[in-house]
Design a protein around this motif. Structure first.
Motif, PDB file in Angstrom:
ATOM      1  N   GLY A  49      -2.759   4.381   1.786  1.00 50.56           N
ATOM      2  CA  GLY A  49      -3.459   3.103   1.897  1.00 50.56           C
ATOM      3  C   GLY A  49      -4.023   2.550   0.604  1.00 50.56           C
ATOM      4  O   GLY A  49      -4.814   1.607   0.619  1.00 50.56           O
ATOM      5  N   VAL A  50      -3.622   3.108  -0.522  1.00 49.34           N
ATOM      6  CA  VAL A  50      -4.081   2.628  -1.823  1.00 49.34           C
ATOM      7  C   VAL A  50      -3.123   1.538  -2.307  1.00 49.34           C
ATOM      8  O   VAL A  50      -1.903   1.708  -2.238  1.00 49.34           O
ATOM      9  CB  VAL A  50      -4.138   3.790  -2.843  1.00 49.34           C
ATOM     10  CG1 VAL A  50      -4.525   3.286  -4.219  1.00 49.34           C
ATOM     11  CG2 VAL A  50      -5.103   4.861  -2.362  1.00 49.34           C
ATOM     12  N   PRO A  51      -3.666   0.405  -2.791  1.00 49.84           N
ATOM     13  CA  PRO A  51      -2.788  -0.653  -3.307  1.00 49.84           C
ATOM     14  C   PRO A  51      -1.891  -0.134  -4.434  1.00 49.84           C
ATOM     15  O   PRO A  51      -2.330   0.615  -5.301  1.00 49.84           O
ATOM     16  CB  PRO A  51      -3.763  -1.701  -3.834  1.00 49.84           C
ATOM     17  CG  PRO A  51      -5.017  -1.473  -3.060  1.00 49.84           C
ATOM     18  CD  PRO A  51      -5.078   0.011  -2.841  1.00 49.84           C
ATOM     19  N   MET A  52      -0.640  -0.539  -4.375  1.00 52.74           N
ATOM     20  CA  MET A  52       0.333  -0.122  -5.386  1.00 52.74           C
ATOM     21  C   MET A  52       0.337  -1.125  -6.528  1.00 52.74           C
ATOM     22  O   MET A  52       0.177  -2.326  -6.314  1.00 52.74           O
ATOM     23  CB  MET A  52       1.733  -0.022  -4.762  1.00 52.74           C
ATOM     24  CG  MET A  52       1.822   1.025  -3.671  1.00 52.74           C
ATOM     25  SD  MET A  52       3.381   0.982  -2.773  1.00 52.74           S
ATOM     26  CE  MET A  52       4.524   1.418  -4.065  1.00 52.74           C
ATOM     27  N   GLY A  53       0.521  -0.630  -7.726  1.00 46.54           N
ATOM     28  CA  GLY A  53       0.550  -1.491  -8.898  1.00 46.54           C
ATOM     29  C   GLY A  53       1.932  -1.593  -9.500  1.00 46.54           C
ATOM     30  O   GLY A  53       2.824  -0.790  -9.219  1.00 46.54           O
ATOM     31  N   ILE A  54       2.109  -2.620 -10.311  1.00 44.71           N
ATOM     32  CA  ILE A  54       3.318  -2.785 -11.109  1.00 44.71           C
ATOM     33  C   ILE A  54       2.866  -3.157 -12.511  1.00 44.71           C
ATOM     34  O   ILE A  54       1.731  -3.596 -12.714  1.00 44.71           O
ATOM     35  CB  ILE A  54       4.279  -3.846 -10.527  1.00 44.71           C
ATOM     36  CG1 ILE A  54       3.586  -5.195 -10.368  1.00 44.71           C
ATOM     37  CG2 ILE A  54       4.891  -3.386  -9.235  1.00 44.71           C
ATOM     38  CD1 ILE A  54       4.518  -6.306  -9.964  1.00 44.71           C
ATOM     39  N   SER A  55       3.760  -3.005 -13.456  1.00 43.56           N
ATOM     40  CA  SER A  55       3.371  -3.316 -14.825  1.00 43.56           C
ATOM     41  C   SER A  55       4.532  -3.892 -15.622  1.00 43.56           C
ATOM     42  O   SER A  55       5.688  -3.806 -15.227  1.00 43.56           O
ATOM     43  CB  SER A  55       2.840  -2.058 -15.523  1.00 43.56           C
ATOM     44  OG  SER A  55       3.825  -1.058 -15.565  1.00 43.56           O
ATOM     45  N   ASP A  56       4.158  -4.474 -16.724  1.00 45.18           N
ATOM     46  CA  ASP A  56       5.049  -5.013 -17.732  1.00 45.18           C
ATOM     47  C   ASP A  56       6.167  -5.880 -17.155  1.00 45.18           C
ATOM     48  O   ASP A  56       5.903  -6.918 -16.573  1.00 45.18           O
ATOM     49  CB  ASP A  56       5.579  -3.886 -18.621  1.00 45.18           C
ATOM     50  CG  ASP A  56       4.420  -3.222 -19.383  1.00 45.18           C
ATOM     51  OD1 ASP A  56       3.422  -3.907 -19.640  1.00 45.18           O
ATOM     52  OD2 ASP A  56       4.510  -2.029 -19.698  1.00 45.18           O
TER      53      ASP A  56
ATOM     54  N   LEU B 150       0.839  -1.193   0.000  1.00 45.23           N
ATOM     55  CA  LEU B 150       0.000   0.000   0.000  1.00 45.23           C
ATOM     56  C   LEU B 150       0.873   1.241   0.000  1.00 45.23           C
ATOM     57  O   LEU B 150       1.946   1.262   0.598  1.00 45.23           O
ATOM     58  CB  LEU B 150      -0.901   0.010   1.239  1.00 45.23           C
ATOM     59  CG  LEU B 150      -1.797  -1.211   1.436  1.00 45.23           C
ATOM     60  CD1 LEU B 150      -2.542  -1.113   2.757  1.00 45.23           C
ATOM     61  CD2 LEU B 150      -2.768  -1.368   0.274  1.00 45.23           C
ATOM     62  N   ASP B 151       0.388   2.302  -0.655  1.00 45.59           N
ATOM     63  CA  ASP B 151       1.129   3.559  -0.622  1.00 45.59           C
ATOM     64  C   ASP B 151       0.831   4.296   0.676  1.00 45.59           C
ATOM     65  O   ASP B 151       0.156   3.766   1.567  1.00 45.59           O
ATOM     66  CB  ASP B 151       0.833   4.419  -1.862  1.00 45.59           C
ATOM     67  CG  ASP B 151      -0.604   4.914  -1.926  1.00 45.59           C
ATOM     68  OD1 ASP B 151      -1.347   4.793  -0.933  1.00 45.59           O
ATOM     69  OD2 ASP B 151      -0.985   5.434  -2.994  1.00 45.59           O
ATOM     70  N   SER B 152       1.310   5.514   0.799  1.00 44.29           N
ATOM     71  CA  SER B 152       1.205   6.258   2.058  1.00 44.29           C
ATOM     72  C   SER B 152      -0.235   6.574   2.475  1.00 44.29           C
ATOM     73  O   SER B 152      -0.481   6.841   3.645  1.00 44.29           O
ATOM     74  CB  SER B 152       2.009   7.555   1.975  1.00 44.29           C
ATOM     75  OG  SER B 152       1.503   8.360   0.925  1.00 44.29           O
TER      76      SER B 152
END
Length: 107
Positions: free
Chosen positions: A22-29, A18-20
């Motif tokens: 509380g939102v889920p962090m994403g990754i790509s490619d 989670l970011d600061s």
């Protein structure tokens, strides 16, 4: 900037990162492919078989099986997966992706 082709949630220590706020962090490619490969290897159970294994031929056989598993992912170029035992507890995984550059991580 182009849209990512592969997207996933970032997993750290078996939990969604989670970011600061509380939102889920994403990754790509490329990072998403590497994370998928890590999870595929873990779920295969082959690493567990290596814990405490002292016979080098069994290590080599399981590393070969893991290389085949990595190359079964259609996003990986066939013949490019390489798993190298760094020490008693670490394995370096590297492979060339079809669309991106090389992925490399330690298990």
């Amino acid at each position: 900037m182009t849209e990512p082709k592969y997207q996933d949630l970032l997993i750290i220590n078996n939990d969604i990162a989670l970011d600061s706020v509380g939102v889920p962090m994403g990754i790509s490619d490329r990072a998403s492919i590497a994370q998928d490969i890590k999870h595929m290897i873990r779920e295969s159970g082959l690493l567990v078989e290596l814990v405490g294994e002292r016979q080098t031929d069994k290590w080599a056989l399981n590393l070969s099986r893991l290389e085949n598993l990595v190359e079964s992912d259609t996003r990986i170029q066939p013949g490019t997966a390489k798993l190298t035992r760094l020490d008693k507890e670490s394995v370096l995984v590297s492979a060339k992706t079809v669309e991106y550059q090389t992925i490399e991580f330690t298990l």
